[in-house]
Design a protein around this motif. Structure first.
Motif, PDB file in Angstrom:
ATOM      1  N   ALA A  88      24.113  46.710  48.021  1.00  0.00           N
ATOM      2  CA  ALA A  88      25.265  45.693  48.068  1.00  0.00           C
ATOM      3  C   ALA A  88      26.622  46.612  47.730  1.00  0.00           C
ATOM      4  O   ALA A  88      26.634  47.007  46.275  1.00  0.00           O
ATOM      5  N   LEU A  89      27.680  46.843  48.925  1.00  0.00           N
ATOM      6  CA  LEU A  89      28.744  47.264  48.243  1.00  0.00           C
ATOM      7  C   LEU A  89      30.108  46.234  48.347  1.00  0.00           C
ATOM      8  O   LEU A  89      30.086  45.623  49.296  1.00  0.00           O
ATOM      9  N   VAL A  90      30.635  45.808  47.279  1.00  0.00           N
ATOM     10  CA  VAL A  90      31.373  44.873  47.006  1.00  0.00           C
ATOM     11  C   VAL A  90      33.103  45.237  46.658  1.00  0.00           C
ATOM     12  O   VAL A  90      33.133  46.099  45.904  1.00  0.00           O
ATOM     13  N   ASP A  91      34.032  44.668  47.247  1.00  0.00           N
ATOM     14  CA  ASP A  91      35.212  44.957  46.860  1.00  0.00           C
ATOM     15  C   ASP A  91      35.937  43.538  46.312  1.00  0.00           C
ATOM     16  O   ASP A  91      36.026  42.562  47.145  1.00  0.00           O
ATOM     17  N   VAL A  92      35.903  43.480  45.089  1.00  0.00           N
ATOM     18  CA  VAL A  92      36.946  42.281  44.461  1.00  0.00           C
ATOM     19  C   VAL A  92      38.224  42.246  44.528  1.00  0.00           C
ATOM     20  O   VAL A  92      38.832  43.249  44.547  1.00  0.00           O
ATOM     21  N   SER A  93      38.849  41.060  44.344  1.00  0.00           N
ATOM     22  CA  SER A  93      40.022  41.106  44.503  1.00  0.00           C
ATOM     23  C   SER A  93      40.774  41.726  43.274  1.00  0.00           C
ATOM     24  O   SER A  93      40.340  41.707  42.257  1.00  0.00           O
ATOM     25  N   GLY A  94      41.908  42.415  43.539  1.00  0.00           N
ATOM     26  CA  GLY A  94      42.643  43.101  42.457  1.00  0.00           C
ATOM     27  C   GLY A  94      42.148  44.533  42.442  1.00  0.00           C
ATOM     28  O   GLY A  94      41.236  44.945  43.263  1.00  0.00           O
ATOM     29  N   LYS A  95      42.764  45.205  41.332  1.00  0.00           N
ATOM     30  CA  LYS A  95      42.571  46.715  41.292  1.00  0.00           C
ATOM     31  C   LYS A  95      42.527  46.894  39.859  1.00  0.00           C
ATOM     32  O   LYS A  95      43.105  46.212  38.919  1.00  0.00           O
ATOM     33  N   GLY A  96      41.957  47.940  39.518  1.00  0.00           N
ATOM     34  CA  GLY A  96      41.879  48.571  38.362  1.00  0.00           C
ATOM     35  C   GLY A  96      41.358  47.664  37.077  1.00  0.00           C
ATOM     36  O   GLY A  96      40.370  47.015  37.244  1.00  0.00           O
ATOM     37  N   LYS A  97      42.090  47.712  35.930  1.00  0.00           N
ATOM     38  CA  LYS A  97      41.550  46.954  34.896  1.00  0.00           C
ATOM     39  C   LYS A  97      41.582  45.268  35.287  1.00  0.00           C
ATOM     40  O   LYS A  97      40.924  44.458  34.612  1.00  0.00           O
ATOM     41  N   GLY A 124      35.050  29.650  39.797  1.00  0.00           N
ATOM     42  CA  GLY A 124      36.189  28.875  40.039  1.00  0.00           C
ATOM     43  C   GLY A 124      37.494  29.786  39.745  1.00  0.00           C
ATOM     44  O   GLY A 124      38.491  29.300  39.123  1.00  0.00           O
ATOM     45  N   TRP A 125      37.501  31.132  39.888  1.00  0.00           N
ATOM     46  CA  TRP A 125      38.488  32.090  39.631  1.00  0.00           C
ATOM     47  C   TRP A 125      39.865  31.739  40.641  1.00  0.00           C
ATOM     48  O   TRP A 125      39.698  31.544  41.795  1.00  0.00           O
ATOM     49  N   GLU A 126      40.817  31.744  40.058  1.00  0.00           N
ATOM     50  CA  GLU A 126      42.052  31.715  40.809  1.00  0.00           C
ATOM     51  C   GLU A 126      42.142  32.678  42.116  1.00  0.00           C
ATOM     52  O   GLU A 126      42.455  32.461  43.162  1.00  0.00           O
ATOM     53  N   GLU A 127      41.672  34.011  41.835  1.00  0.00           N
ATOM     54  CA  GLU A 127      41.626  35.138  42.722  1.00  0.00           C
ATOM     55  C   GLU A 127      40.328  35.597  42.403  1.00  0.00           C
ATOM     56  O   GLU A 127      39.906  36.676  42.673  1.00  0.00           O
ATOM     57  N   GLY A 128      39.144  34.685  43.004  1.00  0.00           N
ATOM     58  CA  GLY A 128      37.874  35.031  42.810  1.00  0.00           C
ATOM     59  C   GLY A 128      37.191  35.632  44.011  1.00  0.00           C
ATOM     60  O   GLY A 128      36.021  35.460  44.170  1.00  0.00           O
ATOM     61  N   PHE A 129      37.974  35.554  45.180  1.00  0.00           N
ATOM     62  CA  PHE A 129      37.441  36.010  46.361  1.00  0.00           C
ATOM     63  C   PHE A 129      37.016  37.514  46.355  1.00  0.00           C
ATOM     64  O   PHE A 129      37.286  38.295  45.563  1.00  0.00           O
ATOM     65  N   ALA A 130      35.847  37.844  47.229  1.00  0.00           N
ATOM     66  CA  ALA A 130      35.517  39.194  47.314  1.00  0.00           C
ATOM     67  C   ALA A 130      34.941  39.585  48.686  1.00  0.00           C
ATOM     68  O   ALA A 130      34.423  38.484  49.471  1.00  0.00           O
ATOM     69  N   THR A 131      34.966  40.691  49.094  1.00  0.00           N
ATOM     70  CA  THR A 131      34.210  41.031  50.524  1.00  0.00           C
ATOM     71  C   THR A 131      33.188  41.887  49.987  1.00  0.00           C
ATOM     72  O   THR A 131      33.052  42.244  48.904  1.00  0.00           O
ATOM     73  N   ALA A 132      31.984  41.857  51.066  1.00  0.00           N
ATOM     74  CA  ALA A 132      31.134  42.611  50.441  1.00  0.00           C
ATOM     75  C   ALA A 132      30.043  42.832  51.938  1.00  0.00           C
ATOM     76  O   ALA A 132      30.083  42.335  52.864  1.00  0.00           O
ATOM     77  N   VAL A 133      29.324  43.760  51.831  1.00  0.00           N
ATOM     78  CA  VAL A 133      28.297  44.130  52.635  1.00  0.00           C
ATOM     79  C   VAL A 133      26.897  44.560  52.150  1.00  0.00           C
ATOM     80  O   VAL A 133      27.016  45.186  51.280  1.00  0.00           O
ATOM     81  N   HIS A 134      25.945  44.055  52.853  1.00  0.00           N
ATOM     82  CA  HIS A 134      24.471  44.070  52.258  1.00  0.00           C
ATOM     83  C   HIS A 134      23.616  44.578  53.255  1.00  0.00           C
ATOM     84  O   HIS A 134      23.672  44.191  54.140  1.00  0.00           O
ATOM     85  N   VAL A 135      22.841  45.562  52.630  1.00  0.00           N
ATOM     86  CA  VAL A 135      22.150  46.441  53.550  1.00  0.00           C
ATOM     87  C   VAL A 135      20.589  46.618  53.067  1.00  0.00           C
ATOM     88  O   VAL A 135      20.371  46.635  51.794  1.00  0.00           O
TER      89      VAL A 135
END
Length: 372
Positions: free
Chosen positions: A193-202, A239-250
């Motif tokens: 699973a490769l995931v990209d959560v909202s935000g960058k760095g720390k 319930g995170w305010e910016e808790g969305f993420a994109t993901a791909v699962h193989v």
């Protein structure tokens, strides 16, 4: 069989914390230790003030600077303010005895008070995580190391080659992109699973840690078709305010080469055909991003990897950048991947990450698996 994992986003930032370099000589934190340190530092401060008052020409006010710095690192906020009040009173009492011009005395004393104010601000920031000294640094080190461990690929059977690379935006020690991988079905399947959560760095580091642990536990515990559904439920519950993420699962059957792919708002995976020497974009199986709403489902795309074929998943930082078309970024990525595939000896993951359309401005991640 070859497995390569590049976690240079973390590896290049891997110096040990100061507490580790000191070999654990820093005493354990606690109320008793805090009181003892406060008393010791207060007595040292009193001794320095008396020395300054007795020999102002030989013991300048700046002699207190190391004490101010040390106390700012190891005292909790309440004790620190108390110590600085004592030091401030002592410094004020020494002013009539100081030698030198009025300007020099004013600058010296002002610098001491400015240093104490700065250390109070630093200590206040540590109150939020309840740490003193270098323990806050240790928290970030452990966070970084755990994310790095989750990105390591397991050993694969003969006939399969896999590699991955994760790089952070602007060379920071944390990335909003992360990957988890696990051998399932008694080692006959590989799930990634490769995931990209909202935000960058720390900003994304904490969310990456939580999600990598949760999603890593889901791998192999559910059927491939249920993985993204459960990941979405978990993210919505946070319930995170910016808790969305994109993901791909193989999910790849290492015996037959059959694979399925589920996509949650992520860039489409691509499949390399050894027979034609071209890449195919797998547009099917696309669903909404994770963490927005409950009750969504995720279709999956199916396919088979023959000998010499490859499957690649990647994050949006590989193909996206401001002012450029996505098609241009995709063509750029596939061109770099094709050249590396033709040369065979080159790392496809490194080639793709190094030519990323976003450059250093965004987090970048890629996973490639080749059969044969």
């Amino acid at each position: 069989m070859l497995v390569a994992t590049d976690v240079s986003v973390l590896a290049r930032k891997a110096p040990a914390s100061l507490t580790r370099r000191l070999g654990g000589t820093v005493p354990a934190a606690g109320p008793r230790r805090d009181r003892v340190v406060f008393v010791v530092l207060a007595l040292i401060a009193l001794a320095f003030v008396l020395l300054i008052m007795g020999w102002p020409t030989r013991v300048p006010v700046v002699t207190l600077a190391p004490l101010v710095l040390l106390s700012g690192l190891y005292l909790p906020h309440r004790h620190l303010v108390g110590l600085y009040i004592l030091i401030g009173i002592g410094v004020a009492a020494t002013i009539p005895r100081l030698s030198g011009t009025a300007m020099a005395e004013t600058l010296m004393v002002s610098a001491m008070f400015a240093l104490m104010a700065m250390m109070v601000i630093v200590a206040s920031s540590r109150v939020r995580v309840g740490s003193t000294g270098f323990h806050g640094e240790n928290l970030f080190v452990e966070l970084r190391d755990r994310i790095a461990r989750s990105a390591r690929l397991p050993g694969l059977p003969d006939g399969w080659t896999a590699e991955s690379a994760v790089r952070s935006a602007n060379g920071e020690g944390f990335s909003g992109d992360f990957m988890v991988a696990e051998l399932t079905h008694n080692g006959r399947h590989l799930e990634v699973a490769l995931v990209d959560v909202s935000g960058k760095g720390k900003e994304a580091g904490t969310r990456s840690l939580l999600l990598s642990g949760a999603l890593g536990a889901l791998l192999g515990s559910l059927t491939p078709g249920a993985f993204l559904c459960e990941a979405n439920r978990y993210l919505v519950r946070q319930g995170w305010e910016e808790g969305f993420a994109t993901a791909v699962h193989v999910d790849i059957n290492l015996d037959t080469g059959d694979f399925t792919v589920g996509n949650a708002g992520h860039p489409a995976p691509v499949r390399f055909s050894y027979g034609t020497g071209t890449w195919e974009i797998l547009e099917g199986g696309r669903g909404p991003v994770l963490g927005i709403m409950q009750g969504v489902s995720f279709a999956r795309t199916e396919g088979t990897l023959g000998m010499g074929d490859a499957l690649m998943i990647y994050s949006d930082g590989i193909i996206e950048s401001r002012g450029h078309d996505l098609t241009e970024g995709t063509d750029r990525m596939l061109g770099a991947a094709s050249e590396a595939m033709i040369r065979r000896g080159d790392s496809v993951a490194d080639a793709v990450v190094s030519q990323a359309r976003s450059g250093e401005a965004d987090d970048r991640a890629v996973f490639v698996i080749v059969r044969g």
